[in-house]
Design a protein around this motif. Sequence first.
Motif, PDB file in Angstrom:
ATOM      1  N   GLN A 176       0.827  -1.201   0.000  1.00 43.82           N
ATOM      2  CA  GLN A 176       0.000   0.000   0.000  1.00 43.82           C
ATOM      3  C   GLN A 176       0.866   1.258   0.000  1.00 43.82           C
ATOM      4  OE1 GLN A 176      -2.583   0.355   3.405  1.00 43.82           O
ATOM      5  NE2 GLN A 176      -3.934   1.782   2.370  1.00 43.82           N
ATOM      6  N   GLN A 177       1.951   1.246   0.786  1.00 43.81           N
ATOM      7  CA  GLN A 177       2.855   2.387   0.849  1.00 43.81           C
ATOM      8  C   GLN A 177       3.505   2.667  -0.501  1.00 43.81           C
ATOM      9  OE1 GLN A 177       4.011   4.469   3.293  1.00 43.81           O
ATOM     10  NE2 GLN A 177       3.059   3.656   5.123  1.00 43.81           N
ATOM     11  N   LEU A 178       3.931   1.602  -1.174  1.00 42.32           N
ATOM     12  CA  LEU A 178       4.683   1.757  -2.424  1.00 42.32           C
ATOM     13  C   LEU A 178       3.807   1.630  -3.668  1.00 42.32           C
ATOM     14  CD1 LEU A 178       7.949  -0.213  -1.516  1.00 42.32           C
ATOM     15  CD2 LEU A 178       7.425   2.212  -1.203  1.00 42.32           C
ATOM     16  N   MET A 179       2.498   1.412  -3.444  1.00 40.82           N
ATOM     17  CA  MET A 179       1.524   1.335  -4.538  1.00 40.82           C
ATOM     18  C   MET A 179       1.865   0.241  -5.542  1.00 40.82           C
ATOM     19  SD  MET A 179       0.551   5.382  -5.084  1.00 40.82           S
ATOM     20  CE  MET A 179       2.255   5.920  -5.235  1.00 40.82           C
ATOM     21  N   VAL A 180       2.153  -0.938  -5.004  1.00 40.51           N
ATOM     22  CA  VAL A 180       2.359  -2.130  -5.836  1.00 40.51           C
ATOM     23  C   VAL A 180       1.566  -3.266  -5.195  1.00 40.51           C
ATOM     24  CG1 VAL A 180       4.653  -1.405  -6.633  1.00 40.51           C
ATOM     25  CG2 VAL A 180       4.445  -2.782  -4.558  1.00 40.51           C
ATOM     26  N   SER A 181       1.616  -4.442  -5.788  1.00 35.23           N
ATOM     27  CA  SER A 181       0.882  -5.575  -5.239  1.00 35.23           C
ATOM     28  C   SER A 181       1.683  -6.259  -4.129  1.00 35.23           C
ATOM     29  CB  SER A 181       0.583  -6.602  -6.334  1.00 35.23           C
ATOM     30  OG  SER A 181       1.787  -7.237  -6.754  1.00 35.23           O
ATOM     31  N   ALA A 182       0.982  -6.986  -3.273  1.00 34.41           N
ATOM     32  CA  ALA A 182       1.648  -7.735  -2.199  1.00 34.41           C
ATOM     33  C   ALA A 182       2.573  -8.801  -2.783  1.00 34.41           C
ATOM     34  CB  ALA A 182       0.606  -8.370  -1.285  1.00 34.41           C
ATOM     35  N   ARG A 183       2.182  -9.356  -3.910  1.00 39.42           N
ATOM     36  CA  ARG A 183       3.034 -10.370  -4.552  1.00 39.42           C
ATOM     37  C   ARG A 183       4.352  -9.752  -5.007  1.00 39.42           C
ATOM     38  NH1 ARG A 183       0.541 -14.498  -8.882  1.00 39.42           N
ATOM     39  NH2 ARG A 183      -0.395 -15.180  -6.912  1.00 39.42           N
ATOM     40  N   THR A 184       4.294  -8.507  -5.505  1.00 36.12           N
ATOM     41  CA  THR A 184       5.520  -7.811  -5.910  1.00 36.12           C
ATOM     42  C   THR A 184       6.443  -7.608  -4.709  1.00 36.12           C
ATOM     43  OG1 THR A 184       4.412  -6.666  -7.717  1.00 36.12           O
ATOM     44  CG2 THR A 184       6.448  -5.670  -6.895  1.00 36.12           C
ATOM     45  N   ILE A 185       5.852  -7.266  -3.562  1.00 36.12           N
ATOM     46  CA  ILE A 185       6.656  -7.077  -2.352  1.00 36.12           C
ATOM     47  C   ILE A 185       7.300  -8.391  -1.929  1.00 36.12           C
ATOM     48  CG2 ILE A 185       6.572  -6.463   0.095  1.00 36.12           C
ATOM     49  CD1 ILE A 185       6.317  -4.115  -1.917  1.00 36.12           C
ATOM     50  N   GLU A 186       6.567  -9.489  -2.053  1.00 34.51           N
ATOM     51  CA  GLU A 186       7.131 -10.796  -1.724  1.00 34.51           C
ATOM     52  C   GLU A 186       8.326 -11.107  -2.610  1.00 34.51           C
ATOM     53  OE1 GLU A 186       7.833 -13.990   0.413  1.00 34.51           O
ATOM     54  OE2 GLU A 186       6.183 -12.614   0.863  1.00 34.51           O
ATOM     55  N   THR A 187       8.216 -10.719  -3.886  1.00 30.80           N
ATOM     56  CA  THR A 187       9.342 -10.924  -4.816  1.00 30.80           C
ATOM     57  C   THR A 187      10.546 -10.081  -4.405  1.00 30.80           C
ATOM     58  OG1 THR A 187       7.835 -11.380  -6.656  1.00 30.80           O
ATOM     59  CG2 THR A 187      10.084 -10.727  -7.225  1.00 30.80           C
ATOM     60  N   TYR A 188      10.297  -8.818  -4.056  1.00 29.79           N
ATOM     61  CA  TYR A 188      11.380  -7.949  -3.585  1.00 29.79           C
ATOM     62  C   TYR A 188      12.040  -8.538  -2.340  1.00 29.79           C
ATOM     63  CZ  TYR A 188      10.742  -3.864  -6.633  1.00 29.79           C
ATOM     64  OH  TYR A 188      10.714  -3.009  -7.702  1.00 29.79           O
ATOM     65  N   LYS A 189      11.207  -9.024  -1.421  1.00 26.77           N
ATOM     66  CA  LYS A 189      11.726  -9.594  -0.184  1.00 26.77           C
ATOM     67  C   LYS A 189      12.641 -10.783  -0.474  1.00 26.77           C
ATOM     68  CE  LYS A 189      10.171 -11.510   4.240  1.00 26.77           C
ATOM     69  NZ  LYS A 189       8.971 -11.873   5.054  1.00 26.77           N
ATOM     70  N   TYR A 190      12.220 -11.622  -1.405  1.00 27.17           N
ATOM     71  CA  TYR A 190      13.028 -12.783  -1.782  1.00 27.17           C
ATOM     72  C   TYR A 190      14.379 -12.334  -2.354  1.00 27.17           C
ATOM     73  CZ  TYR A 190      14.640 -16.855  -4.388  1.00 27.17           C
ATOM     74  OH  TYR A 190      15.410 -17.874  -4.877  1.00 27.17           O
ATOM     75  N   ARG A 191      14.344 -11.326  -3.239  1.00 23.88           N
ATOM     76  CA  ARG A 191      15.584 -10.827  -3.847  1.00 23.88           C
ATOM     77  C   ARG A 191      16.508 -10.214  -2.797  1.00 23.88           C
ATOM     78  NH1 ARG A 191      12.952  -7.574  -8.978  1.00 23.88           N
ATOM     79  NH2 ARG A 191      12.324  -9.388 -10.222  1.00 23.88           N
ATOM     80  N   ILE A 192      15.918  -9.457  -1.872  1.00 26.30           N
ATOM     81  CA  ILE A 192      16.717  -8.825  -0.819  1.00 26.30           C
ATOM     82  C   ILE A 192      17.406  -9.881   0.030  1.00 26.30           C
ATOM     83  CG2 ILE A 192      16.588  -7.447   1.306  1.00 26.30           C
ATOM     84  CD1 ILE A 192      14.202  -5.960  -0.069  1.00 26.30           C
ATOM     85  N   MET A 193      16.666 -10.891   0.438  1.00 21.99           N
ATOM     86  CA  MET A 193      17.233 -11.944   1.278  1.00 21.99           C
ATOM     87  C   MET A 193      18.326 -12.709   0.536  1.00 21.99           C
ATOM     88  SD  MET A 193      13.897 -13.300   3.414  1.00 21.99           S
ATOM     89  CE  MET A 193      14.886 -14.107   4.681  1.00 21.99           C
ATOM     90  N   GLU A 194      18.103 -12.886  -0.767  1.00 24.37           N
ATOM     91  CA  GLU A 194      19.104 -13.576  -1.579  1.00 24.37           C
ATOM     92  C   GLU A 194      20.380 -12.736  -1.684  1.00 24.37           C
ATOM     93  OE1 GLU A 194      18.851 -16.208  -5.592  1.00 24.37           O
ATOM     94  OE2 GLU A 194      18.177 -14.130  -5.773  1.00 24.37           O
ATOM     95  N   LYS A 195      20.231 -11.438  -1.940  1.00 21.11           N
ATOM     96  CA  LYS A 195      21.387 -10.549  -2.083  1.00 21.11           C
ATOM     97  C   LYS A 195      22.178 -10.417  -0.779  1.00 21.11           C
ATOM     98  CE  LYS A 195      20.000  -7.494  -5.892  1.00 21.11           C
ATOM     99  NZ  LYS A 195      19.768  -6.083  -6.292  1.00 21.11           N
ATOM    100  N   LEU A 196      21.459 -10.375   0.333  1.00 17.39           N
ATOM    101  CA  LEU A 196      22.115 -10.180   1.631  1.00 17.39           C
ATOM    102  C   LEU A 196      22.445 -11.489   2.330  1.00 17.39           C
ATOM    103  CD1 LEU A 196      20.037  -7.183   3.055  1.00 17.39           C
ATOM    104  CD2 LEU A 196      22.116  -7.142   1.664  1.00 17.39           C
ATOM    105  N   GLN A 197      22.116 -12.602   1.656  1.00 18.49           N
ATOM    106  CA  GLN A 197      22.349 -13.932   2.212  1.00 18.49           C
ATOM    107  C   GLN A 197      21.669 -14.062   3.574  1.00 18.49           C
ATOM    108  OE1 GLN A 197      26.608 -14.620   2.138  1.00 18.49           O
ATOM    109  NE2 GLN A 197      26.649 -14.794  -0.088  1.00 18.49           N
ATOM    110  N   ALA A 198      20.458 -13.521   3.654  1.00 15.35           N
ATOM    111  CA  ALA A 198      19.691 -13.559   4.897  1.00 15.35           C
ATOM    112  C   ALA A 198      18.777 -14.776   4.909  1.00 15.35           C
ATOM    113  CB  ALA A 198      18.865 -12.284   5.049  1.00 15.35           C
ATOM    114  N   LYS A 199      18.614 -15.359   6.083  1.00 14.89           N
ATOM    115  CA  LYS A 199      17.776 -16.544   6.201  1.00 14.89           C
ATOM    116  C   LYS A 199      16.412 -16.227   6.821  1.00 14.89           C
ATOM    117  CE  LYS A 199      21.447 -20.001   6.733  1.00 14.89           C
ATOM    118  NZ  LYS A 199      22.221 -19.811   5.695  1.00 14.89           N
TER     119      LYS A 199
END
Length: 216
Positions: A176-199
């Motif tokens: 809602q804050q970024l005016m995109v879909s929740a699925r898009t945010i889930e994709t961003y979250k996955y990419r962020i965790m992958e880039k930062l090697q976060a579990k």
Amino acid sequence: MSEIKIIIVDDHALMRAGLKSLLANQSDILVIGEAESGDAALLLIETAKPDIVLLDISMHGMNGLECLTSIKQRSPDIKVILLTMHEDISYLRQGFAAGAMGYVLKKAADDVLYHAIRTVFAGEVYIQSSMAQSLLTECKEPQPPIASPNTKPLSAQENKVLTLIALGYSNAEIAQQLMVSARTIETYKYRIMEKLQAKKRSDLVKYAIEQGIIVK
């Protein structure tokens, strides 16, 4: 549900009375005291043992930020929400650096304050959406990774998503804050965790703190 015990600290009697009346409408929130100064607040907190202190920043004598510092030194487990007229990101940063867990504008709607109190009581950070947007404007440039030499830098949009994740927002709220879909945010979250090697999410919060994106 247990009652959330609140103390109101503001040097304007009408503001204290208005807040007390407002919160009286909520069955799970109980105002157990009020103070008109930082010094009086510190004495009251020692005896009343509130869960949350609603604290004004601009007060005569000891200001709210000074009072906040003293509260956290004396009673680190007590949660503090800054309730202020200041829409200045520097006050927000100073407040969170001193140990605040919430930042709400006095002109906010009633339900915003109710939500802030319940969110902070649950142990999560709350920043009013308009202030969160101001914070996001400072995340235009990707930050260099420091967790590991193998991590990859985040894009500007990924930094925004990371900031909101670290502040405790859900995928739906971030969308809602970024005016995109929740699925898009889930994709961003996955990419962020992958880039930062976060579990897990706590790894993202730790990274955000280390980068100075949010304060502990």
